[in-house]
Design an enzyme around this catalytic site. Structure first.
Site, PDB file in Angstrom:
ATOM      1  N   LYS A 268       0.852  -1.197   0.000  1.00  0.00           N
ATOM      2  CA  LYS A 268       0.000   0.000   0.000  1.00  0.00           C
ATOM      3  C   LYS A 268       0.884   1.242   0.000  1.00  0.00           C
ATOM      4  O   LYS A 268       1.893   1.306   0.691  1.00  0.00           O
ATOM      5  CB  LYS A 268      -0.897   0.019   1.236  1.00  0.00           C
ATOM      6  N   GLU A 353     -21.023  -7.142   7.302  1.00  0.00           N
ATOM      7  CA  GLU A 353     -22.103  -6.478   8.020  1.00  0.00           C
ATOM      8  C   GLU A 353     -23.214  -7.444   8.431  1.00  0.00           C
ATOM      9  O   GLU A 353     -23.798  -7.309   9.515  1.00  0.00           O
ATOM     10  CB  GLU A 353     -22.692  -5.344   7.164  1.00  0.00           C
ATOM     11  N   ARG A 381     -26.424  -3.259   3.759  1.00  0.00           N
ATOM     12  CA  ARG A 381     -25.990  -4.611   3.380  1.00  0.00           C
ATOM     13  C   ARG A 381     -26.533  -5.676   4.325  1.00  0.00           C
ATOM     14  O   ARG A 381     -26.497  -6.863   3.999  1.00  0.00           O
ATOM     15  CB  ARG A 381     -24.463  -4.662   3.350  1.00  0.00           C
TER      16      ARG A 381
END
Length: 600
Positions: A268, A353, A381
């Protein structure tokens, strides 16, 4: 930008130019940063090997799509990234034909690829869906639902697993690394194909069994076993910054004409030293100084998220039965503070979720008091789990809904517009909203005492602090903040109260202001009383108009056969574009100076 005819040296120069452009623009304008820097070589290789004019390029979440935008005709326009009227920070087909699908929520890409592959087969076309998905997105169950079908159907799909945190498979010493390197090579893949077709299939039964067992035992010490067992070929891990290796591997994967996962390890923030590595603060950034990596100072006002985190921490110290969960957003929701203080009581369950809600429902049944902290847009979700696993049994779970209302630069996929509309019709659910810091603290105390499901919504950024003394929450009780002489009534809900106050301050009339506090249950006694005093009601709430706060009030008035002129200043029936929050509100006609004119 033409990629196909470029040699390796030219492609590496393109990678360097793309990184420089991203660093320059994002340092001035803000945006998703470390994830997109880490995907530069993978993106360039995708465009070299596959044909963007016919092959669906599908980005999961699309936090890493900036290189794709720069390659596909948006180099100059990139200056407008995430600005009002400018480029979206995510893939968006309305913006470019090169963007196959809208993406802003995670873990949808492989399902899209399976659907695209089915359509391609039915149409008899020679096209290959290619997916880029991060290791974080692999935590969601939807990915495995898609992989389950893909492994069975065997559609030609190439999935690039951009692993920048090594969360999928940790290398087991030098042997695993060596074997993985062999598995990524074209000679091994060709050898494996020849052995499968020309040798193993023609061996006697016993010898075939032994050969297969040897092959499977090799897989056991490689990271790809889970995918191979699902019927999907695995190549990797490869170096996600070695352009030559990536191109060679993607060529192999493309030629295999079946589902393949290419596991690429990346860093990253690659190419910008301050952002390289596992630094969550470099994921989505505001403007910063390129030379020293220091961020431009923002407004020092304490955010609603920070107020929530501090208040819940104090509650958790008092009540040992309080537990909590978030879905891959510990710092974004402030739960990281509680995870540090109480690691056995607060959890990050990753991008899951549905699991977050249902697991906390069980904890509520066991006598604990769960606080589920999720952004408004992501709570969508888990809608079935809210209904089936929480509301149906009336379990006392608290939903702390962060980022309710306009969130600004993230745009359509992230605006928290719908939570009132999708929660208000659920039996047993309580809906309330604080107007400022102190009432947020009181709402959490109320939520702790609530004996049924309770949703508390609060905005991104800081509340405006109002000159009205806060009082504790009582179920279904509103608060009349100001009693005016006009026949008009301003009704505010949550952060909408401050907009009502600002609008009233600009108006020459002396107008009454009601903090509704609860949209479910409504304060019916107070509303009946106010109906006899005020003819014109104006509703202020940062939410969708359809099924929203004004709808709830109109339903009540209709039931009571009371005729009141009700005007809603909620969001109209459309998805809200990205950009600076004030500019977005201005485009919607929701600034106080605009609302004053509408009231007049």
């Amino acid at each position: 930008m033409e990629i196909k005819d470029k040699n390796l040296e030219e492609l590496e120069k393109i990678c360097s130019d793309i990184r420089d452009r991203i660093i320059d623009v994002v340092s001035r304008k803000g945006g998703h940063f470390s994830s997109t820097l880490g995907a530069v070589e993978l993106t360039v290789a995708m465009h070299k090997v596959f044909d963007i004019k016919k092959d669906p390029f599908i980005y999961d979440v699309s936090h890493q799509c900036y290189p794709h935008k720069l390659i596909n005709g948006r180099w100059d326009e990139f200056e407008t990234i995430r600005q009002f009227g400018g480029l979206s920070g995510f893939t968006k087909p309305k913006e470019s034909d090169a963007d196959y699908f809208v993406a802003g929520h995670s873990s949808t890409s492989i399902s899209l690829a399976v659907g695209a592959a089915k359509a391609i087969k039915l149409k008899g076309e020679d096209r290959t869906p290619v997916v880029m998905i991060g290791d974080g997105s692999m935590t969601a169950g939807m990915v495995y639902e898609a992989l389950n079908e893909l492994g069975d159907r065997k559609y030609p799909v190439v999935i690039i697993l951009n692993d920048n945190e090594m969360s999928i498979a940790k290398p087991i010493g030098s042997i695993s690394k060596y074997l993985s390197k062999i598995l990524a090579g074209k000679y091994y893949q060709a050898f494996k194909e020849r052995v499968d077709k020309n040798i193993i299939q023609h061996l006697p039964t016993g010898a075939t069994y032994i050969a297969k067992k040897i092959e499977e035992s090799m897989k056991l010490i490689t990271p790809g076993i889970i995918f191979e067992e699902m019927g999907i070929d695995y190549i990797g891990p490869i170096d996600g910054h070695n352009l030559e290796e990536i191109i060679e591997t993607l060529e192999i994967a493309k030629a295999m004409k079946k589902p393949v996962i290419v596991h690429a390890r990346t860093v990253k923030g690659k190419g910008y030293k301050f952002a390289e590595g596992q630094h969550e603060r470099w994921h989505g950034v505001g403007p910063f100084n390129v030379d020293n990596g220091k961020f431009v100072k923002k407004n020092s006002a304490k955010s609603a998220t920070a107020v929530f985190a501090d208040a819940l921490l104090e509650l958790a110290k008092k009540h040992e039965n309080i537990v909590g969960v978030t879905a891959a957003m510990p710092s974004g929701t402030g739960i990281d503070k509680l995870m540090e203080e109480f690691p056995s009581r607060f959890w990050d369950v990753a991008i899951a979720e549905q699991h977050a809600v249902t697991s906390m429902a069980a904890m509520a049944k066991e006598g604990f008091k769960p606080f589920i902290t999720i952004y408004s847009t992501f709570l969508q979700r888990a809608y079935d789990q809210i209904i089936h696993d929480v509301c149906l049994m009336g379990l006392p779970v608290v939903f702390a809904i962060d980022r309710a209302g306009i969130v600004g630069n993230d745009g359509e996929t992230h605006q928290g517009a719908f939570d009132i509309s999708y929660l208000r019709f659920l039996p047993n659910m309580i809906l309330c909203a604080p107007r400022d810091d102190k009432t947020l603290e009181y709402s959490l105390e109320f939520g702790y005492e609530a004996t049924s499901p309770c949703a508390i919504r609060y905005p991104r950024g800081a509340f405006k602090q109002l000159p009205y003394k806060a009082s504790k929450f009582e179920l279904g009780i509103s608060e009349l903040l100001k009693e005016g002489t006009s026949n008009k009534l301003f009704i505010g809900y949550g952060a909408g109260v401050s907009r009502a106050c600002d609008t009233e301050a600009l108006h020459k009339e002396d107008i009454s202001i009601l903090d509704l506090r609860f949209v479910k249950p409504l304060d019916e006694k107070k509303l009946k009383e106010l109906a006899s005093k005020y003819d014109d009601w104006y509703v202020f709430s940062d939410s969708q108009k359809q099924g929203g706060v004004a709808s709830a009030i109109l339903e009540f008035l209709d039931k009571q056969k009371v005729c009141i002129n009700v005007t809603s200043f909620e969001y109209e029936d459309s998805f809200i574009h990205h950009g600076d929050t004030k500019k977005v509100e201005e485009s919607l006609g929701l600034l106080p100076e605009q609302l004053v004119l509408k009231v007049k």
